[in-house]
Design a protein around this motif. Structure first.
Motif, mmCIF file in Angstrom:
data_model
loop_
_atom_site.group_PDB
_atom_site.id
_atom_site.type_symbol
_atom_site.label_atom_id
_atom_site.label_comp_id
_atom_site.label_asym_id
_atom_site.label_seq_id
_atom_site.Cartn_x
_atom_site.Cartn_y
_atom_site.Cartn_z
ATOM 1 N N THR A 98 0.806 -1.395 0.083
ATOM 2 C CA THR A 98 0.063 0.099 -0.039
ATOM 3 C C THR A 98 0.875 1.287 -0.094
ATOM 4 O O THR A 98 1.786 1.414 0.796
ATOM 5 C CB THR A 98 -0.957 0.048 1.315
ATOM 6 O OG1 THR A 98 -1.589 -1.288 1.451
ATOM 7 C CG2 THR A 98 -1.953 1.165 1.024
ATOM 8 N N THR A 99 0.602 2.164 -1.049
ATOM 9 C CA THR A 99 1.511 3.063 -1.240
ATOM 10 C C THR A 99 0.354 4.539 -1.214
ATOM 11 O O THR A 99 -0.645 4.261 -1.547
ATOM 12 C CB THR A 99 2.410 3.248 -2.255
ATOM 13 O OG1 THR A 99 1.779 3.155 -3.522
ATOM 14 C CG2 THR A 99 3.535 2.203 -2.215
ATOM 15 N N SER A 153 5.325 4.408 6.608
ATOM 16 C CA SER A 153 4.543 5.227 5.968
ATOM 17 C C SER A 153 4.634 6.651 7.016
ATOM 18 O O SER A 153 5.206 6.595 8.115
ATOM 19 C CB SER A 153 2.957 5.176 5.870
ATOM 20 O OG SER A 153 2.578 5.044 7.371
ATOM 21 N N ILE A 154 4.625 7.772 6.290
ATOM 22 C CA ILE A 154 4.651 8.873 7.084
ATOM 23 C C ILE A 154 3.635 9.333 7.869
ATOM 24 O O ILE A 154 3.689 9.621 9.221
ATOM 25 C CB ILE A 154 4.644 10.210 6.012
ATOM 26 C CG1 ILE A 154 6.289 10.235 5.408
ATOM 27 C CG2 ILE A 154 4.684 11.683 6.711
ATOM 28 C CD1 ILE A 154 6.128 11.047 4.051
ATOM 29 N N ALA A 155 2.433 8.567 7.689
ATOM 30 C CA ALA A 155 1.195 8.806 8.669
ATOM 31 C C ALA A 155 1.378 7.963 9.913
ATOM 32 O O ALA A 155 1.063 8.459 10.865
ATOM 33 C CB ALA A 155 -0.175 8.231 8.036
ATOM 34 N N GLU A 173 -4.146 7.572 -0.215
ATOM 35 C CA GLU A 173 -3.474 8.737 -0.106
ATOM 36 C C GLU A 173 -3.356 9.065 1.328
ATOM 37 O O GLU A 173 -2.644 10.040 1.597
ATOM 38 C CB GLU A 173 -4.344 9.539 -0.742
ATOM 39 C CG GLU A 173 -4.414 9.447 -2.197
ATOM 40 C CD GLU A 173 -5.496 10.161 -3.205
ATOM 41 O OE1 GLU A 173 -6.264 10.925 -2.632
ATOM 42 O OE2 GLU A 173 -5.343 10.147 -4.248
ATOM 43 N N ASN A 174 -4.125 8.700 2.374
ATOM 44 C CA ASN A 174 -3.950 8.873 3.644
ATOM 45 C C ASN A 174 -2.383 8.544 4.358
ATOM 46 O O ASN A 174 -2.235 9.034 5.453
ATOM 47 C CB ASN A 174 -4.819 8.349 4.434
ATOM 48 C CG ASN A 174 -6.255 8.731 4.199
ATOM 49 O OD1 ASN A 174 -6.451 9.867 3.812
ATOM 50 N ND2 ASN A 174 -7.329 7.711 4.301
ATOM 51 N N LEU A 175 -1.782 7.686 3.571
ATOM 52 C CA LEU A 175 -0.428 7.422 3.927
ATOM 53 C C LEU A 175 0.410 8.666 3.823
ATOM 54 O O LEU A 175 1.497 8.651 4.520
ATOM 55 C CB LEU A 175 0.240 6.127 3.370
ATOM 56 C CG LEU A 175 -0.610 4.961 3.458
ATOM 57 C CD1 LEU A 175 0.241 3.775 2.458
ATOM 58 C CD2 LEU A 175 -0.540 4.540 4.725
ATOM 59 N N ILE A 176 0.200 9.428 3.274
ATOM 60 C CA ILE A 176 0.770 10.798 2.896
ATOM 61 C C ILE A 176 2.258 10.280 2.044
ATOM 62 O O ILE A 176 2.674 11.122 0.953
ATOM 63 C CB ILE A 176 1.409 11.513 4.294
ATOM 64 C CG1 ILE A 176 0.005 11.987 4.865
ATOM 65 C CG2 ILE A 176 2.016 12.770 4.011
ATOM 66 C CD1 ILE A 176 0.237 12.463 6.165
ATOM 67 N N GLY A 177 2.979 9.405 2.392
ATOM 68 C CA GLY A 177 4.090 9.059 1.746
ATOM 69 C C GLY A 177 4.615 7.892 2.256
ATOM 70 O O GLY A 177 4.206 7.282 3.332
ATOM 71 N N GLY A 178 5.832 7.352 1.762
ATOM 72 C CA GLY A 178 6.141 5.932 2.397
ATOM 73 C C GLY A 178 5.410 4.571 1.735
ATOM 74 O O GLY A 178 4.698 4.806 0.737
ATOM 75 N N GLN A 226 3.063 8.362 15.723
ATOM 76 C CA GLN A 226 4.127 7.788 16.517
ATOM 77 C C GLN A 226 4.693 9.040 17.337
ATOM 78 O O GLN A 226 4.742 9.005 18.588
ATOM 79 C CB GLN A 226 5.442 7.053 16.109
ATOM 80 C CG GLN A 226 5.949 5.966 16.906
ATOM 81 C CD GLN A 226 6.756 4.865 16.140
ATOM 82 O OE1 GLN A 226 7.261 5.248 14.748
ATOM 83 N NE2 GLN A 226 7.337 4.061 16.669
ATOM 84 N N ILE A 227 5.161 10.165 16.650
ATOM 85 C CA ILE A 227 5.585 11.315 17.321
ATOM 86 C C ILE A 227 4.558 11.723 18.031
ATOM 87 O O ILE A 227 4.872 12.497 19.298
ATOM 88 C CB ILE A 227 5.906 12.296 16.061
ATOM 89 C CG1 ILE A 227 7.256 12.013 15.473
ATOM 90 C CG2 ILE A 227 6.257 13.736 16.581
ATOM 91 C CD1 ILE A 227 7.620 12.455 14.201
ATOM 92 N N SER A 228 3.247 11.916 17.454
ATOM 93 C CA SER A 228 1.954 12.573 18.473
ATOM 94 C C SER A 228 1.737 11.728 19.570
ATOM 95 O O SER A 228 1.511 12.387 20.644
ATOM 96 C CB SER A 228 0.817 12.131 17.567
ATOM 97 O OG SER A 228 -0.340 12.439 18.476
ATOM 98 N N ARG A 229 2.041 10.385 19.698
ATOM 99 C CA ARG A 229 1.922 9.565 21.073
ATOM 100 C C ARG A 229 3.023 9.894 21.910
ATOM 101 O O ARG A 229 3.029 10.079 23.130
ATOM 102 C CB ARG A 229 2.075 8.167 20.829
ATOM 103 C CG ARG A 229 0.638 7.642 20.554
ATOM 104 C CD ARG A 229 0.531 6.026 20.391
ATOM 105 N NE ARG A 229 0.299 5.939 19.000
ATOM 106 C CZ ARG A 229 1.007 4.947 17.864
ATOM 107 N NH1 ARG A 229 1.951 4.307 18.357
ATOM 108 N NH2 ARG A 229 0.554 5.080 16.680
ATOM 109 N N GLU A 230 4.179 10.205 21.371
ATOM 110 C CA GLU A 230 5.449 10.576 22.343
ATOM 111 C C GLU A 230 5.154 11.923 22.972
ATOM 112 O O GLU A 230 5.688 12.132 24.055
ATOM 113 C CB GLU A 230 6.761 10.429 21.497
ATOM 114 C CG GLU A 230 7.349 9.168 20.960
ATOM 115 C CD GLU A 230 8.441 9.276 20.347
ATOM 116 O OE1 GLU A 230 9.075 10.429 20.092
ATOM 117 O OE2 GLU A 230 8.881 8.165 19.782
ATOM 118 N N PHE A 231 4.475 12.785 22.283
ATOM 119 C CA PHE A 231 4.254 14.092 22.914
ATOM 120 C C PHE A 231 3.005 14.130 23.818
ATOM 121 O O PHE A 231 3.245 14.809 24.806
ATOM 122 C CB PHE A 231 3.862 15.171 21.901
ATOM 123 C CG PHE A 231 4.698 15.776 21.068
ATOM 124 C CD1 PHE A 231 5.845 16.517 21.690
ATOM 125 C CD2 PHE A 231 4.854 15.846 19.662
ATOM 126 C CE1 PHE A 231 6.931 17.017 20.873
ATOM 127 C CE2 PHE A 231 5.910 16.370 18.865
ATOM 128 C CZ PHE A 231 6.911 17.100 19.517
#
Length: 187
Positions: A113-114, A165-167, A147-152, A172-177
């Motif tokens: 899936t891309t 994927s970028i999504a 398209e929801n993957l944004i990239g990757g 993951q970054i959101s969970r860390e914050f």
């Protein structure tokens, strides 16, 4: 009502018979063709599942659809299902047959899936990379665009999942914050 046990048993019997009569490849092509028809035609699916339409009428309609397109063995198998009142399970049986065929031939289905469509060169690179890094040698690559993957990409092979994927990274970054220990929380 779905009945995977029934589908698996009919598919296994059909594969064994096809192997015995050396018609496995022809039967596989027939099953793929029938699967395509069932996926595309809602009317055909409704015909198979309808308890109102009599078996002889179903047989006539199905014969008109498959006339000369499928092998004698496939035609006889469908007639057997109609005689036993199992025609409503045809799609499940076809899916089970295709799965068992792939298992018999050691064909692995890998889903990619891309965010954007993948060209043939990239498909071949991915298949080669999978062959080098795993014991999978016969690979059937299914591609999907999300398209929801944004990239990757997201790669699924059996029970393994690689989410690059970028999504996923953003989540993951959101969970860390959210779990930031440096922010003092008032209670």
């Amino acid at each position: 009502m779905p009945n995977p046990r029934l589908a698996s048993r009919y598919a296994k019997s059909l594969i064994d018979l096809a192997i015995e009569r050396e018609q496995l490849e022809k039967l596989f092509a027939d099953m793929q063709w029938l699967q395509g028809i069932i996926k595309v035609s809602r009317d055909f699916t409704n015909l198979l599942k309808s308890p109102v339409i009599k078996a002889d009428k179903k047989k006539q309609v199905i014969d008109a659809i498959i006339n000369g397109t499928v092998s004698y063995m496939t035609s006889s198998f469908i007639h057997l299902l109609i005689a036993k009142g199992r025609e409503s399970n045809l799609f499940e049986i076809i899916t089970a047959f295709i799965d068992q065929y792939k298992e018999y031939k050691n064909i692995y289905t890998v889903k990619l899936t891309t965010a954007f469509p993948v060209d043939e060169d990239l498909r071949n690179i991915i298949i080669d990379r999978i062959k080098k890094t795993s014991d999978m040698q016969n690979i059937e690559l299914e591609t999907e665009v999300n398209e929801n993957l944004i990239g990757g990409f997201v790669l699924e092979a059996g029970d393994k999942l690689v989410d690059a994927s970028i999504a996923h990274e953003l989540k993951q970054i959101s969970r860390e914050f959210e779990n930031n220990d440096f922010i003092y929380r008032l209670r």
